[in-house]
Design an enzyme around this catalytic site. Structure first.
Site, short mmCIF file in Angstrom:
data_model
loop_
_atom_site.label_atom_id
_atom_site.label_comp_id
_atom_site.label_asym_id
_atom_site.label_seq_id
_atom_site.Cartn_x
_atom_site.Cartn_y
_atom_site.Cartn_z
N CYS A 70 35.42 36.85 49.42
CA CYS A 70 34.06 37.33 48.70
C CYS A 70 33.79 38.45 49.65
O CYS A 70 33.52 38.32 50.61
CB CYS A 70 33.31 36.20 48.41
SG CYS A 70 31.37 36.79 47.83
N CYS A 181 34.63 43.81 44.83
CA CYS A 181 34.30 42.50 44.57
C CYS A 181 35.35 41.74 43.75
O CYS A 181 35.95 42.43 42.85
CB CYS A 181 32.72 42.64 43.58
SG CYS A 181 32.39 40.98 42.85
N1 DGL Z 1 33.23 37.86 44.25
C1 DGL Z 1 32.22 38.09 45.04
C2 DGL Z 1 32.55 39.39 45.85
O1 DGL Z 1 33.55 39.78 46.07
C3 DGL Z 1 30.84 37.97 44.64
C4 DGL Z 1 30.35 37.78 43.54
C5 DGL Z 1 28.96 37.33 43.28
O2 DGL Z 1 28.66 36.12 43.55
O3 DGL Z 1 27.99 38.07 43.13
O4 DGL Z 1 31.67 39.90 46.24
#
Ligand code: DGL
Length: 273
Positions: A70, A181
């Site tokens: 993430c 993301c």
């Molecule tokens: N998938 C996550 C990222 O790479 C975060 C998405 C979220 O929960 O806002 O930042």
């Protein structure tokens, strides 16, 4: 022992999927923090405490390394977690701004990410370090996390959302689109349809898994390394040991496991775009 991989939700499966192709002999725990998704619109204090909880969970489950799959959680908490849990290798994903700038040949670079990632010092500093020519623009796309979590990957709503968010940019001036993301990889086909052909999409998942492999290798904890390209997904997909958790609760329900199988199929398709 396991490799623990986690995210706020299904975005982190982008890295799990990549890891399964490159390291099919390993055992994985995938943890989606569904009680707290999305992270990208929360405060840094909230996200830090969620990440701490997940890392403790992983430590209690015999994990030899943890991947923060993430970008938001890495931006906010990776350094703190590394200093807090020194004996555990913690690898985080970051927006691939450096390779994007290097490959942009003087044209512009658009980095799309969550609001928290965009406002974090860590990304700002990374951009300052590599963007001598002031080529990088940052754009928040929190709506894509919501679409992904509700399983809506290709629809008129997704297209309209992206068209509206991208409408302020002269996309012909761009060369690189950084998917900052992990949830955004599910939308590569729609991005591809909306951006000019010369704009190349890049994300940090392959680099992060390669880094994980280097770290495990340096600790003599990497099982049976493979050639660079990894293996054919079709050959390995049913034989890899992965345990899936939703905020600490193991997923055993057949319907949910089938949804996960379908997400992997989508990611495999997106990996080739
Ligand atoms: N998938 C996550 C990222 O790479 C975060 C998405 C979220 O929960 O806002 O930042």
């Amino acid at each position: 022992m396991y490799i623990g991989i986690f995210d706020s939700g299904i975005g982190g499966m982008t890295l799990l999927h990549q890891a399964m192709v490159l390291m099919p002999h390993e055992n994985f725990i995938f943890y989606a923090d569904t009680d707290h998704v999305p992270y990208g619109t929360k405060t840094r204090e909230q996200v830090t405490s969620y990440v701490d909880e997940v890392i403790r969970f992983m430590m209690g489950r015999d994990c030899k390394a943890v991947v923060i799959a993430c970008n938001t959680a890495t931006a906010v908490a990776a350094e703190l977690m590394r200093s807090r849990y020194e004996s555990l290798p913690i690898i985080g994903i970051e927006p691939a701004v450096k390779p994007a700038v290097a490959e942009s040949m003087g044209k512009r670079v658009l980095v799309v990410a969550t609001p928290l990632t965009v406002h974090e010092k860590r990304l700002r500093k990374l951009v300052e370090r590599v963007d001598d020519g002031h080529l990088v623009d940052l754009l928040e796309l929190p709506g894509l996390v919501e679409f992904a979590e509700s399983g809506e990957f290709v629809s008129d709503n997704v297209t309209a959302y992206l068209q509206e968010r991208l409408s302020g940019y002269t996309l012909d001036d761009y060369r690189e689109l950084v998917l900052g993301c992990t949830h955004f990889n599910y939308f590569k086909d729609t991005f591809r349809a909306l951006i000019p052909p010369q704009v190349h999409m890049i994300d940090g998942s392959l680099g992060t898994i390669r880094q994980l492999m280097r770290v495990l290798d340096s600790r003599q904890e990497l099982l049976d390394p493979l050639p660079e390209a990894g293996v054919d997904w079709e050959l390995v997909k049913n034989n890899i040991c992965v345990r899936y958790f939703e905020s600490g609760r193991e997923i055993t329900d057949a319907v949910k496991l089938d949804t996960i199988r379908q997400l992997h199929e989508r990611l495999e398709k997106m990996r080739k775009i």
